[in-house]
Design a protein around this motif. Structure first.
Motif, PDB file in Angstrom:
ATOM      1  N   GLY A   1      33.441  31.391  73.720  1.00  0.00           N
ATOM      2  CA  GLY A   1      33.559  32.696  74.147  1.00  0.00           C
ATOM      3  C   GLY A   1      32.802  33.033  75.048  1.00  0.00           C
ATOM      4  N   GLY A   2      32.874  34.329  75.422  1.00  0.00           N
ATOM      5  CA  GLY A   2      31.683  34.653  76.568  1.00  0.00           C
ATOM      6  C   GLY A   2      30.515  34.855  75.946  1.00  0.00           C
ATOM      7  N   THR A   3      29.399  34.521  76.809  1.00  0.00           N
ATOM      8  CA  THR A   3      27.871  34.561  76.186  1.00  0.00           C
ATOM      9  C   THR A   3      27.556  35.989  76.453  1.00  0.00           C
ATOM     10  OG1 THR A   3      27.526  33.944  78.637  1.00  0.00           O
ATOM     11  CG2 THR A   3      27.542  32.188  77.018  1.00  0.00           C
ATOM     12  N   ASP A   4      28.174  36.889  77.205  1.00  0.00           N
ATOM     13  CA  ASP A   4      27.775  38.384  77.197  1.00  0.00           C
ATOM     14  C   ASP A   4      28.081  39.033  76.014  1.00  0.00           C
ATOM     15  OD1 ASP A   4      27.101  37.892  80.089  1.00  0.00           O
ATOM     16  OD2 ASP A   4      29.023  38.752  80.656  1.00  0.00           O
ATOM     17  N   VAL A   5      29.101  38.713  75.413  1.00  0.00           N
ATOM     18  CA  VAL A   5      29.482  39.280  74.009  1.00  0.00           C
ATOM     19  C   VAL A   5      28.385  38.996  73.104  1.00  0.00           C
ATOM     20  CG1 VAL A   5      31.020  39.308  72.084  1.00  0.00           C
ATOM     21  CG2 VAL A   5      32.004  39.213  74.576  1.00  0.00           C
ATOM     22  N   LEU A   6      27.953  37.457  73.014  1.00  0.00           N
ATOM     23  CA  LEU A   6      26.970  37.311  72.172  1.00  0.00           C
ATOM     24  C   LEU A   6      25.598  37.621  72.529  1.00  0.00           C
ATOM     25  CD1 LEU A   6      25.961  35.105  69.999  1.00  0.00           C
ATOM     26  CD2 LEU A   6      25.624  33.389  71.632  1.00  0.00           C
ATOM     27  N   ALA A   7      25.093  37.852  73.621  1.00  0.00           N
ATOM     28  CA  ALA A   7      23.989  38.572  74.067  1.00  0.00           C
ATOM     29  C   ALA A   7      24.069  39.939  73.520  1.00  0.00           C
ATOM     30  CB  ALA A   7      23.723  38.597  75.527  1.00  0.00           C
ATOM     31  N   GLU A   8      25.089  40.735  73.679  1.00  0.00           N
ATOM     32  CA  GLU A   8      25.181  42.061  73.463  1.00  0.00           C
ATOM     33  C   GLU A   8      25.180  42.315  71.686  1.00  0.00           C
ATOM     34  OE1 GLU A   8      28.603  45.598  73.429  1.00  0.00           O
ATOM     35  OE2 GLU A   8      28.788  43.967  74.670  1.00  0.00           O
ATOM     36  N   GLN A   9      25.550  41.418  71.123  1.00  0.00           N
ATOM     37  CA  GLN A   9      25.890  41.327  69.424  1.00  0.00           C
ATOM     38  C   GLN A   9      24.360  40.995  69.013  1.00  0.00           C
ATOM     39  OE1 GLN A   9      28.233  43.204  68.066  1.00  0.00           O
ATOM     40  NE2 GLN A   9      29.205  43.219  70.279  1.00  0.00           N
ATOM     41  N   MET A  10      23.817  40.224  69.524  1.00  0.00           N
ATOM     42  CA  MET A  10      22.360  39.672  69.285  1.00  0.00           C
ATOM     43  C   MET A  10      21.363  40.786  69.355  1.00  0.00           C
ATOM     44  SD  MET A  10      22.372  36.713  67.595  1.00  0.00           S
ATOM     45  CE  MET A  10      20.510  36.598  67.803  1.00  0.00           C
ATOM     46  N   ALA A  11      21.643  41.596  70.364  1.00  0.00           N
ATOM     47  CA  ALA A  11      20.583  42.541  70.693  1.00  0.00           C
ATOM     48  C   ALA A  11      20.795  43.518  69.549  1.00  0.00           C
ATOM     49  CB  ALA A  11      20.702  43.129  72.091  1.00  0.00           C
ATOM     50  N   ARG A  12      22.250  43.975  69.269  1.00  0.00           N
ATOM     51  CA  ARG A  12      22.627  44.878  68.173  1.00  0.00           C
ATOM     52  C   ARG A  12      21.999  44.645  66.797  1.00  0.00           C
ATOM     53  NH1 ARG A  12      28.904  45.654  66.678  1.00  0.00           N
ATOM     54  NH2 ARG A  12      28.666  47.321  64.863  1.00  0.00           N
ATOM     55  N   LEU A  13      22.128  43.012  66.521  1.00  0.00           N
ATOM     56  CA  LEU A  13      21.392  42.620  65.190  1.00  0.00           C
ATOM     57  C   LEU A  13      19.880  42.805  65.172  1.00  0.00           C
ATOM     58  CD1 LEU A  13      21.863  41.131  62.488  1.00  0.00           C
ATOM     59  CD2 LEU A  13      21.559  39.097  64.086  1.00  0.00           C
ATOM     60  N   GLN A  14      19.371  42.659  66.240  1.00  0.00           N
ATOM     61  CA  GLN A  14      17.963  42.876  66.166  1.00  0.00           C
ATOM     62  C   GLN A  14      17.577  44.198  66.110  1.00  0.00           C
ATOM     63  OE1 GLN A  14      15.887  42.254  70.050  1.00  0.00           O
ATOM     64  NE2 GLN A  14      14.189  41.029  68.899  1.00  0.00           N
ATOM     65  N   ARG A  15      18.205  45.207  66.577  1.00  0.00           N
ATOM     66  CA  ARG A  15      17.881  46.532  66.192  1.00  0.00           C
ATOM     67  C   ARG A  15      18.131  46.889  64.722  1.00  0.00           C
ATOM     68  NH1 ARG A  15      20.784  47.267  71.433  1.00  0.00           N
ATOM     69  NH2 ARG A  15      22.503  47.890  70.222  1.00  0.00           N
ATOM     70  N   LEU A  16      18.925  46.193  64.239  1.00  0.00           N
ATOM     71  CA  LEU A  16      19.177  46.602  62.665  1.00  0.00           C
ATOM     72  C   LEU A  16      18.356  45.728  61.773  1.00  0.00           C
ATOM     73  CD1 LEU A  16      23.213  46.476  62.436  1.00  0.00           C
ATOM     74  CD2 LEU A  16      21.675  48.320  62.258  1.00  0.00           C
ATOM     75  N   ALA A  17      18.091  44.413  62.035  1.00  0.00           N
ATOM     76  CA  ALA A  17      17.141  43.591  61.070  1.00  0.00           C
ATOM     77  C   ALA A  17      15.923  43.780  61.063  1.00  0.00           C
ATOM     78  CB  ALA A  17      17.866  42.253  61.396  1.00  0.00           C
ATOM     79  N   HIS A  18      15.216  43.508  60.127  1.00  0.00           N
ATOM     80  CA  HIS A  18      13.631  43.200  59.958  1.00  0.00           C
ATOM     81  C   HIS A  18      13.134  42.309  61.044  1.00  0.00           C
ATOM     82  CE1 HIS A  18       9.452  43.493  58.642  1.00  0.00           C
ATOM     83  NE2 HIS A  18       9.805  42.087  58.350  1.00  0.00           N
ATOM     84  N   ALA A  19      13.818  41.227  60.934  1.00  0.00           N
ATOM     85  CA  ALA A  19      13.579  40.053  61.507  1.00  0.00           C
ATOM     86  C   ALA A  19      14.840  38.999  61.840  1.00  0.00           C
ATOM     87  CB  ALA A  19      12.691  39.186  60.964  1.00  0.00           C
ATOM     88  N   VAL A  20      15.022  38.470  62.998  1.00  0.00           N
ATOM     89  CA  VAL A  20      15.951  37.682  63.218  1.00  0.00           C
ATOM     90  C   VAL A  20      15.411  36.000  63.489  1.00  0.00           C
ATOM     91  CG1 VAL A  20      18.159  36.875  64.708  1.00  0.00           C
ATOM     92  CG2 VAL A  20      17.382  39.370  64.417  1.00  0.00           C
ATOM     93  N   VAL A  21      15.993  35.166  62.656  1.00  0.00           N
ATOM     94  CA  VAL A  21      15.595  33.717  62.535  1.00  0.00           C
ATOM     95  C   VAL A  21      16.830  32.929  63.166  1.00  0.00           C
ATOM     96  CG1 VAL A  21      14.569  31.891  61.465  1.00  0.00           C
ATOM     97  CG2 VAL A  21      13.904  34.111  60.519  1.00  0.00           C
ATOM     98  N   TRP A  22      16.467  32.145  64.123  1.00  0.00           N
ATOM     99  CA  TRP A  22      17.651  31.341  64.580  1.00  0.00           C
ATOM    100  C   TRP A  22      17.098  29.771  64.234  1.00  0.00           C
ATOM    101  CZ3 TRP A  22      21.895  32.636  67.477  1.00  0.00           C
ATOM    102  CH2 TRP A  22      22.949  31.754  67.931  1.00  0.00           C
ATOM    103  N   VAL A  23      18.072  29.160  63.538  1.00  0.00           N
ATOM    104  CA  VAL A  23      18.011  27.521  63.247  1.00  0.00           C
ATOM    105  C   VAL A  23      18.874  26.695  63.961  1.00  0.00           C
ATOM    106  CG1 VAL A  23      17.809  26.064  61.121  1.00  0.00           C
ATOM    107  CG2 VAL A  23      17.252  28.570  60.819  1.00  0.00           C
ATOM    108  N   ASN A  24      18.235  25.793  64.686  1.00  0.00           N
ATOM    109  CA  ASN A  24      18.892  24.789  65.536  1.00  0.00           C
ATOM    110  C   ASN A  24      18.484  23.535  65.282  1.00  0.00           C
ATOM    111  OD1 ASN A  24      20.016  23.319  67.615  1.00  0.00           O
ATOM    112  ND2 ASN A  24      20.028  24.994  69.111  1.00  0.00           N
ATOM    113  N   PRO A  25      19.524  22.713  64.582  1.00  0.00           N
ATOM    114  CA  PRO A  25      19.202  21.339  64.090  1.00  0.00           C
ATOM    115  C   PRO A  25      18.660  20.506  65.366  1.00  0.00           C
ATOM    116  CG  PRO A  25      21.275  21.921  63.098  1.00  0.00           C
ATOM    117  CD  PRO A  25      21.098  23.026  64.132  1.00  0.00           C
TER     118      PRO A  25
END
Length: 369
Positions: free
Chosen positions: A302-326
């Motif tokens: 999908g569009g990366t703009d949507v992902l960037a917007e939702q990740m910023a929204r998630l960071q505002r809600l969460a205590h910490a955001v961890v991304w695991v990439n194999p």
């Protein structure tokens, strides 16, 4: 006979495995086991088993964990229990050497314990996508010993404590009881409680070589803290699999999860699925103040703009955001995909997820978040 350094390394590695399994295996107990195996034939599996069981276990609650750890670390089932008379003889291991002629073999060649332990250590660092069927089976045994610790937070409730803020009302009541004179200040402090952990596991086609290992890590996290852990799979749609992963047996839990996931090995629409998670679950409280772990390689159809917007929204809600990439565990890796470029500005911790050693490090990152 193996070199002394090899024996020490093997025992220390086994002690680390026991600690992961929940057995304290304190330094003084490890020294006691080293003293015991110094007078034994270290290639005798039964002797090593009983020397560790009698020195490293602090009580009855440790015995089952010890047996599971021994089987996983040394690559075989634990020796059968011996008669009480033989157990009494084994209790003298730390103080007196045994006569090599005391034990009778069953005709089978004893396993090379040091070699097996070294093989397990190598396996811990192998990429799970490159393992053979036998190596995957052994890795599953090691995964069963993983007990991720939950991150902690301070609750609003307070409890009596030798330190902390003065508890005025209790201090006054104590003074009235003592005739009106304040003889002692009573204190209280906030009670620590586990912080919620939310895992979002990518089960799209590009992540299929790692999906089994990621879900096994999620199962270990749910089993460790069932009330404080939520697991969802992401791909082309969002699926909650927390209930399935609460099953005790990991293989049955993963089979039940696989039946519940309709988009296994499908496409990837991270932005849209993340928005669905936040709209339905995250905004209502699941992600608020939580440690949110996104397990994905970052491929986004999908569009990366949507992902960037939702990740910023998630960071505002969460205590910490961890991304695991194999793929981060591979030499020379750079996060160049559009999805990773869009997500990383809102990520607090970017870690690998390709091996058991990487998952153990991930458990530490989550507990300290």
């Amino acid at each position: 006979m193996p070199a002394r350094r090899d024996v020490v390394d093997t025992v220390l590695g086994f002690a680390r495995t026991l600690r992961v399994a929940g057995v304290t295996a304190s330094p003084d107990r490890v020294e006691a086991m080293l003293a015991a195996v110094a007078v034994l034939d270290v290639l005798d599996a039964t002797a090593v088993y009983w020397s560790g069981r009698l020195t490293l276990c602090a009580g009855p609650d440790d015995l089952e964990r010890y047996d599971a750890a021994f089987a996983a670390y040394f690559g075989g089932e634990s020796p059968r229990p011996v008669p009480p008379a033989a157990q009494q003889r084994q209790r003298t291991l730390t103080t007196a050497p045994l006569d090599p002629g005391d034990g009778e073999g069953d005709g089978d060649s004893p396993p090379d314990l040091a070699g097996q332990a070294s093989a397990d250590e190598v396996l811990r660092h192998r990429d799970v996508s490159e393992l053979t069927g036998a190596e995957r089976e052994q890795l599953r045994r090691l995964f069963a010993l993983l007990v991720p610790a939950a991150p902690m937070r301070l609750s609003r409730r307070r409890r009596p404590s030798p330190h902390g803020a003065v508890h005025a009302s209790r201090t006054v009541r104590r003074a009235l009881h003592d005739g009106g004179e304040v003889t002692r200040l009573l204190h209280r402090r906030a009670r620590p409680r586990p912080r919620r952990v939310v895992l979002l596991v990518d089960v799209s086609g590009s992540m299929s070589p790692y999906a089994d290992a990621l879900l096994r890590f999620a199962h270990a996290a749910v089993r460790a803290r069932p009330a404080a852990t939520e697991v969802f799979t992401i791909g082309t749609r969002l699926t909650r699999v927390t209930r399935e992963l609460r099953m005790r047996d990991p293989d049955k839990a993963l089979a039940a999860s696989g039946s519940a996931i309709p988009d296994w090995s499908g496409g990837t629409r991270l932005g849209e699925v993340l928005k669905a998670f936040l709209d339905r679950w995250g905004q209502r409280g699941t992600a608020r103040g939580a440690v949110v772990v996104v397990c994905s390689d970052g491929w986004e159809r999908g569009g990366t703009d949507v992902l960037a917007e939702q990740m910023a929204r998630l960071q505002r809600l969460a205590h910490a955001v961890v991304w695991v990439n194999p793929h981060k565990g591979r030499e020379g890796y750079e996060p160049l995909t559009g999805g990773m470029q869009a997500a990383l500005p809102s990520v607090d911790h970017f870690v690998a997820g390709h091996s058991l050693a990487a998952f153990q490090e991930l458990a530490g990152v989550i507990s300290r978040a």
